[in-house]
Design an enzyme around this catalytic site. Sequence first.
Site, PDB file in Angstrom:
ATOM      1  N   LYS A  83       0.854  -1.186   0.000  1.00  7.11           N
ATOM      2  CA  LYS A  83       0.000   0.000   0.000  1.00  7.11           C
ATOM      3  C   LYS A  83       0.892   1.239   0.000  1.00  7.11           C
ATOM      4  CE  LYS A  83      -4.193   1.224   2.604  1.00  7.11           C
ATOM      5  NZ  LYS A  83      -4.815   1.049   3.925  1.00  7.11           N
TER       6      LYS A  83
HETATM    7  O1  G3P Z   1      -7.545   2.071   5.874  1.00 10.79           O
HETATM    8  C1  G3P Z   1      -7.871   3.328   5.413  1.00 10.79           C
HETATM    9  C2  G3P Z   1      -9.214   3.877   5.806  1.00 10.79           C
HETATM   10  O2  G3P Z   1     -10.189   2.896   5.753  1.00 10.79           O
HETATM   11  C3  G3P Z   1      -9.247   4.749   7.007  1.00 10.79           C
HETATM   12  O3  G3P Z   1     -10.538   5.011   7.487  1.00 10.79           O
HETATM   13  O4  G3P Z   1     -12.134   5.895   9.154  1.00 10.79           O
HETATM   14  O5  G3P Z   1      -9.679   6.423   9.379  1.00 10.79           O
HETATM   15  O6  G3P Z   1     -11.046   7.471   7.579  1.00 10.79           O
HETATM   16  P1  G3P Z   1     -10.853   6.259   8.455  1.00 10.79           P
END
Ligand code: G3P
Length: 215
Positions: A83
Amino acid sequence: MKIFLDTAETDVVRKHFKTGLIDGLTTNPTLIRKSGRKHEDVYQEFKDIGLTDISMEVIGNAENMISEGKRLHKKFGKVATIKVPCTRDGLLACRELANNNIKVNVTLIFSVAQALLASKAGAAYVSPFVGRVDDNSFGGLCLVKDIADVYTKHILTTQVLAASLRNVRDAAKAFQYGANIVTMPPKVFEGMYNHILTDAGLKQFDIDYAESIAE
Ligand code: G3P
């Protein structure tokens, strides 16, 4: 149509993986930090659980990301999807890793333009962050749809992996809007089973079943 979990909590993943409904896993440095464990210990445990697609985030400049991506791929094999962020360095790393037959997930995608560059750089997946787009008063699901539409129009093979999902409705809608994969926190996945009318219907069926065998 694939469902990934977005977490570094191995016990929770172990439980859900048994359902046969989970196709892969995404992590990020924040999630790993929250787990209080070392990155590679977490990846190893996911691999041992049986996950065949694990996004492992790398950081630094292009050179750092390339060497770390190659090292992780060598250590974990085909289950490792590297990633990288959608930056100039991230896309240089993406190109090089893809040229070496290593799957790359380009993350932190917030525009169609970024998704197009990532695809040209050989990304297997792009991760538009639905919730974070919504947090900034744009439409996260519209971004998913716009990327999916342009990929279809230009017959691009990069898959849309919708990320940063915070509720069941958006997770389901992301597929409707063209996402190939949706990654979600375990709590959202658990919520996908539920409907108030299923509970109400089942309650009545249980009563009627018991009555009918008692009659
Ligand atoms: O893994 C990346 C993503 O899903 C992060 O989510 O909730 O931190 O914006 P969030």
